[in-house]
Scaffold this motif. Sequence first.
Motif, mmCIF file in Angstrom:
data_model
loop_
_atom_site.group_PDB
_atom_site.id
_atom_site.type_symbol
_atom_site.label_atom_id
_atom_site.label_comp_id
_atom_site.label_asym_id
_atom_site.label_seq_id
_atom_site.Cartn_x
_atom_site.Cartn_y
_atom_site.Cartn_z
ATOM 1 N N TRP A 80 59.834 12.276 -87.178
ATOM 2 C CA TRP A 80 58.609 13.103 -87.228
ATOM 3 C C TRP A 80 57.464 12.012 -87.088
ATOM 4 O O TRP A 80 56.723 12.396 -86.213
ATOM 5 C CB TRP A 80 58.792 13.656 -88.679
ATOM 6 C CG TRP A 80 57.561 14.706 -88.910
ATOM 7 C CD1 TRP A 80 56.236 14.495 -89.322
ATOM 8 C CD2 TRP A 80 57.435 16.114 -88.796
ATOM 9 N NE1 TRP A 80 55.596 15.471 -89.682
ATOM 10 C CE2 TRP A 80 56.253 16.629 -89.308
ATOM 11 C CE3 TRP A 80 58.460 17.039 -88.513
ATOM 12 C CZ2 TRP A 80 55.973 17.752 -89.166
ATOM 13 C CZ3 TRP A 80 58.246 18.430 -88.631
ATOM 14 C CH2 TRP A 80 57.082 18.915 -88.900
ATOM 15 N N HIS A 81 57.414 10.993 -87.795
ATOM 16 C CA HIS A 81 56.373 10.079 -87.667
ATOM 17 C C HIS A 81 56.426 9.056 -86.418
ATOM 18 O O HIS A 81 55.349 8.907 -85.779
ATOM 19 C CB HIS A 81 56.281 9.200 -88.872
ATOM 20 C CG HIS A 81 55.893 10.048 -90.316
ATOM 21 N ND1 HIS A 81 54.544 10.568 -90.350
ATOM 22 C CD2 HIS A 81 56.464 10.486 -91.130
ATOM 23 C CE1 HIS A 81 54.488 11.083 -91.299
ATOM 24 N NE2 HIS A 81 55.472 11.440 -92.087
ATOM 25 N N GLN B 60 51.786 16.252 -85.595
ATOM 26 C CA GLN B 60 50.727 16.910 -86.431
ATOM 27 C C GLN B 60 50.936 18.357 -87.035
ATOM 28 O O GLN B 60 50.506 19.008 -86.426
ATOM 29 C CB GLN B 60 49.446 16.797 -85.425
ATOM 30 C CG GLN B 60 49.052 15.460 -85.125
ATOM 31 C CD GLN B 60 48.747 14.297 -85.964
ATOM 32 O OE1 GLN B 60 48.065 14.793 -86.826
ATOM 33 N NE2 GLN B 60 49.312 13.396 -85.735
ATOM 34 N N ALA B 61 51.717 17.989 -88.197
ATOM 35 C CA ALA B 61 52.091 19.272 -88.583
ATOM 36 C C ALA B 61 52.355 19.027 -90.346
ATOM 37 O O ALA B 61 52.281 17.843 -90.633
ATOM 38 C CB ALA B 61 53.267 19.843 -88.016
ATOM 39 N N ASP B 62 52.810 20.003 -91.199
ATOM 40 C CA ASP B 62 53.086 19.986 -92.395
ATOM 41 C C ASP B 62 54.304 19.484 -92.885
ATOM 42 O O ASP B 62 55.253 20.020 -92.287
ATOM 43 C CB ASP B 62 52.665 21.051 -93.329
ATOM 44 C CG ASP B 62 51.053 21.357 -93.077
ATOM 45 O OD1 ASP B 62 50.370 20.625 -92.773
ATOM 46 O OD2 ASP B 62 50.686 22.641 -92.792
ATOM 47 N N ILE B 63 54.425 18.495 -93.849
ATOM 48 C CA ILE B 63 55.667 18.113 -94.492
ATOM 49 C C ILE B 63 55.506 18.787 -95.574
ATOM 50 O O ILE B 63 54.597 18.386 -96.517
ATOM 51 C CB ILE B 63 56.025 16.980 -94.447
ATOM 52 C CG1 ILE B 63 56.448 16.399 -92.928
ATOM 53 C CG2 ILE B 63 57.125 16.364 -95.284
ATOM 54 C CD1 ILE B 63 56.692 14.834 -92.917
ATOM 55 N N HIS B 64 56.423 19.868 -96.265
ATOM 56 C CA HIS B 64 56.418 20.360 -97.657
ATOM 57 C C HIS B 64 57.426 19.702 -98.590
ATOM 58 O O HIS B 64 58.802 19.773 -98.196
ATOM 59 C CB HIS B 64 56.396 21.637 -97.703
ATOM 60 C CG HIS B 64 55.246 22.126 -96.774
ATOM 61 N ND1 HIS B 64 54.175 22.561 -97.381
ATOM 62 C CD2 HIS B 64 55.403 22.899 -95.562
ATOM 63 C CE1 HIS B 64 53.313 23.162 -96.309
ATOM 64 N NE2 HIS B 64 53.877 23.345 -95.138
ATOM 65 N N TYR B 65 57.220 18.975 -99.370
ATOM 66 C CA TYR B 65 58.462 18.502 -100.418
ATOM 67 C C TYR B 65 58.916 19.394 -101.440
ATOM 68 O O TYR B 65 57.914 20.202 -101.845
ATOM 69 C CB TYR B 65 58.184 17.341 -101.148
ATOM 70 C CG TYR B 65 58.033 15.917 -100.168
ATOM 71 C CD1 TYR B 65 58.997 15.397 -99.595
ATOM 72 C CD2 TYR B 65 56.676 15.322 -100.043
ATOM 73 C CE1 TYR B 65 58.857 14.446 -98.754
ATOM 74 C CE2 TYR B 65 56.642 14.205 -98.954
ATOM 75 C CZ TYR B 65 57.511 13.743 -98.450
ATOM 76 O OH TYR B 65 57.696 12.598 -97.678
ATOM 77 N N LEU C 170 63.415 23.074 -90.822
ATOM 78 C CA LEU C 170 62.234 22.899 -90.212
ATOM 79 C C LEU C 170 62.127 24.322 -89.481
ATOM 80 O O LEU C 170 62.848 25.137 -88.927
ATOM 81 C CB LEU C 170 62.562 22.432 -88.621
ATOM 82 C CG LEU C 170 61.508 22.182 -87.648
ATOM 83 C CD1 LEU C 170 60.255 21.237 -88.142
ATOM 84 C CD2 LEU C 170 61.946 21.307 -86.230
ATOM 85 N N ILE C 171 60.742 24.725 -89.549
ATOM 86 C CA ILE C 171 60.283 26.060 -88.827
ATOM 87 C C ILE C 171 59.177 25.859 -87.805
ATOM 88 O O ILE C 171 58.027 25.288 -87.957
ATOM 89 C CB ILE C 171 59.693 26.822 -90.068
ATOM 90 C CG1 ILE C 171 60.663 27.166 -91.350
ATOM 91 C CG2 ILE C 171 59.319 28.194 -89.565
ATOM 92 C CD1 ILE C 171 59.987 27.717 -92.499
ATOM 93 N N ASP C 172 59.693 26.464 -86.672
ATOM 94 C CA ASP C 172 58.451 26.305 -85.450
ATOM 95 C C ASP C 172 58.363 27.670 -85.055
ATOM 96 O O ASP C 172 59.507 28.078 -84.290
ATOM 97 C CB ASP C 172 59.189 25.267 -84.726
ATOM 98 C CG ASP C 172 58.286 25.015 -83.543
ATOM 99 O OD1 ASP C 172 56.970 25.593 -83.587
ATOM 100 O OD2 ASP C 172 58.669 24.044 -82.480
#
Length: 205
Positions: free
Chosen positions: A19-20, A25-30, A54-56
């Motif tokens: 990802w990095h 440029q999107a959200d990572i939710h722990y 992953l949701i796209d």
Amino acid sequence: MSLYCSPTCPYSHQVRFVWHEKGVQADIHYIDPENPPADVIDLNPYHESVFTTLIDRDLVLYDHRIIMEYLDERFPHPPLHPMEPVARAQARMLIHRIDRDWYRLLDEIQNSGEKKAARARKTLREDLIAATPLFAAKPYFLSEEFSLVDCALAPLLWRLPAVGIDLPREAAPIRAYAQRIFAREAFQSSLSEAEREMAQLPLSA
């Protein structure tokens, strides 16, 4: 695009590294694996054993290896998989073997009783030491170029001190490889706060 994952799961760490590297440029939710959000449970039929989702838009992916390849194809620069079919297949096999052989032992260390964990710890240490020539052969793992294979391998190496595995001096090529990968900006960005607390590789046994 959103990524839901555990802050300590090594498989989600593989995804976060990719990802990095891709600069997504999107959200990572722990999320708490013991108490995942209901909406993630509804989307992921394997929520009891898999915590990376992953949701796209309308697409939902919940296998870490599929997510890694999807990110590489969705964001093609820089490429992390070989373009040539044979080399790409070989890289896939390497990732499969790393997951099946080494991450399986890491799972046993982290989730088994002390006796079984001790056996797995000894086996993983010996397997890594035996693989030292593979780490010494090229700048990256069996490759001249940084790839998804390195993204798959680095989270395991990062966790060695946390599970009580040190490496002897004869494994110096592994430690040198690991420090090269750990120094990458994307790897440092991929670490959760919990993962930052994990010690780096010891210099000797």
